[in-house]
Design a protein around this motif. Structure first.
Motif, PDB file in Angstrom:
ATOM      1  N   LYS A 121       0.822  -1.215   0.000  1.00  0.00           N
ATOM      2  CA  LYS A 121       0.000   0.000   0.000  1.00  0.00           C
ATOM      3  C   LYS A 121       0.854   1.261   0.000  1.00  0.00           C
ATOM      4  N   GLY A 122       2.176   1.089   0.047  1.00  0.00           N
ATOM      5  CA  GLY A 122       3.072   2.231   0.122  1.00  0.00           C
ATOM      6  C   GLY A 122       3.490   2.564   1.537  1.00  0.00           C
ATOM      7  N   TRP A 123       2.999   1.811   2.517  1.00  0.00           N
ATOM      8  CA  TRP A 123       3.312   2.073   3.916  1.00  0.00           C
ATOM      9  C   TRP A 123       3.100   0.802   4.734  1.00  0.00           C
ATOM     10  N   HIS A 124       3.652   0.814   5.944  1.00  0.00           N
ATOM     11  CA  HIS A 124       3.507  -0.320   6.857  1.00  0.00           C
ATOM     12  C   HIS A 124       3.685   0.196   8.275  1.00  0.00           C
ATOM     13  N   VAL A 125       3.041  -0.458   9.219  1.00  0.00           N
ATOM     14  CA  VAL A 125       3.086  -0.049  10.623  1.00  0.00           C
ATOM     15  C   VAL A 125       3.670  -1.174  11.470  1.00  0.00           C
ATOM     16  N   LEU A 126       4.534  -0.807  12.394  1.00  0.00           N
ATOM     17  CA  LEU A 126       5.086  -1.758  13.358  1.00  0.00           C
ATOM     18  C   LEU A 126       4.879  -1.229  14.769  1.00  0.00           C
ATOM     19  N   ALA A 127       4.631  -2.150  15.689  1.00  0.00           N
ATOM     20  CA  ALA A 127       4.561  -1.761  17.099  1.00  0.00           C
ATOM     21  C   ALA A 127       5.921  -1.239  17.541  1.00  0.00           C
ATOM     22  N   ASP A 128       5.910  -0.165  18.310  1.00  0.00           N
ATOM     23  CA  ASP A 128       7.137   0.458  18.818  1.00  0.00           C
ATOM     24  C   ASP A 128       7.235   0.174  20.310  1.00  0.00           C
ATOM     25  N   PRO A 129       7.969  -0.881  20.701  1.00  0.00           N
ATOM     26  CA  PRO A 129       8.028  -1.241  22.124  1.00  0.00           C
ATOM     27  C   PRO A 129       8.677  -0.178  22.990  1.00  0.00           C
ATOM     28  N   GLY A 130       9.456   0.716  22.369  1.00  0.00           N
ATOM     29  CA  GLY A 130      10.095   1.765  23.150  1.00  0.00           C
ATOM     30  C   GLY A 130       9.131   2.816  23.658  1.00  0.00           C
ATOM     31  N   THR A 131       7.960   2.922  23.002  1.00  0.00           N
ATOM     32  CA  THR A 131       7.010   3.964  23.391  1.00  0.00           C
ATOM     33  C   THR A 131       5.631   3.417  23.744  1.00  0.00           C
ATOM     34  N   GLY A 132       5.333   2.177  23.351  1.00  0.00           N
ATOM     35  CA  GLY A 132       3.998   1.643  23.554  1.00  0.00           C
ATOM     36  C   GLY A 132       3.037   2.038  22.449  1.00  0.00           C
ATOM     37  N   GLY A 133       3.543   2.737  21.438  1.00  0.00           N
ATOM     38  CA  GLY A 133       2.710   3.115  20.304  1.00  0.00           C
ATOM     39  C   GLY A 133       3.145   2.371  19.060  1.00  0.00           C
ATOM     40  N   GLU A 134       3.152   3.059  17.931  1.00  0.00           N
ATOM     41  CA  GLU A 134       3.531   2.449  16.671  1.00  0.00           C
ATOM     42  C   GLU A 134       4.431   3.399  15.892  1.00  0.00           C
ATOM     43  N   ALA A 135       5.222   2.820  14.982  1.00  0.00           N
ATOM     44  CA  ALA A 135       6.025   3.593  14.040  1.00  0.00           C
ATOM     45  C   ALA A 135       5.519   3.276  12.649  1.00  0.00           C
TER      46      ALA A 135
END
Length: 226
Positions: free
Chosen positions: A181-195
């Motif tokens: 789709k031109g993008w992808h999301v990964l969980a960011d364990p350093g912040t509890g959010g996503e990158a």
């Protein structure tokens, strides 16, 4: 025509967010687009950083291109995606709204700079924060590599750059369809959010912050139309 991705949460007004910023750009013709809500980003220290994990700074998020002074908290990430001339999906705008109040003015946070390297070298731009880890940049690059190869960026050393950045890292399990789709999301364990990872070709883009009528930050924009 705008289409909001039905697989993602569609709260908020992505069309209004995009139009608010694009209205400041002279003579950009309206194009069909799809709006995606690409997870949520957590800003522990009010810092957003776009970076190339195969760039000179390496896979970790550098401080040189950070936008600081944003409100700390958890915020949705909206993407405006258009088709390029080849029919591939291209993210052209990233918008992170900080609340319900609209932006009434926009300030260029980078003065038109295109990042420490001048251009994106791998074709991948990641958006994270000062808590985003080295490992996350490596994983994002490994997942993007098949799509980078498929799209065939013209830079002759892209494959070599990716290989060098990933040298010595542990093998990463592929995710079928990642970045199509031109993008992808990964969980960011350093912040509890996503990158969020974005395929941008050679474009670093421009970081812009919108302020409300009281001068408080209302939204962050990464403009990839420039």
């Amino acid at each position: 025509m705008a289409v909001v991705d039905t697989d993602a949460a569609n709260d908020g007004d992505p069309g209004g967010l995009f139009a608010s910023y694009l209205g400041t750009k002279a003579r950009r013709p309206e194009r069909d687009f799809t709006a995606f809500r690409a997870g949520e980003i957590v800003l522990p220290g009010g810092v957003l950083v776009p970076w190339d994990p195969a760039g000179p700074a390496g896979p970790a998020a550098p401080e040189s291109d950070a936008t600081v002074g944003l409100p700390a908290g958890r915020y949705p990430v909206w993407l405006r995606v258009e088709e390029d001339r080849r029919g591939d999906n291209q993210v052209v705008l990233v918008v992170v709204p900080f609340g319900a109040k609209p932006a009434t003015s926009w300030a260029d946070e980078q003065g038109g700079r295109r990042g420490g390297a001048g251009l994106i070298r791998s074709g991948l731009l990641c958006l994270g924060t000062d808590g985003t880890s080295l490992r996350l940049g490596e994983r994002m690059l490994a997942l993007a590599r098949p799509e980078i190869d498929r799209r065939g960026w013209r830079e002759p050393d892209v494959g070599e750059l990716c290989d060098k950045a990933l040298a010595g890292t542990e093998p990463i399990e592929p995710v079928p369809g990642a970045f199509r789709k031109g993008w992808h999301v990964l969980a960011d364990p350093g912040t509890g959010g996503e990158a969020v990872g974005l395929l941008t070709g050679a474009r670093f883009g421009r970081q812009v912050v919108g302020h409300d009528d009281r001068g408080a930050p209302a939204a962050y924009v990464l403009d990839l139309t420039v």
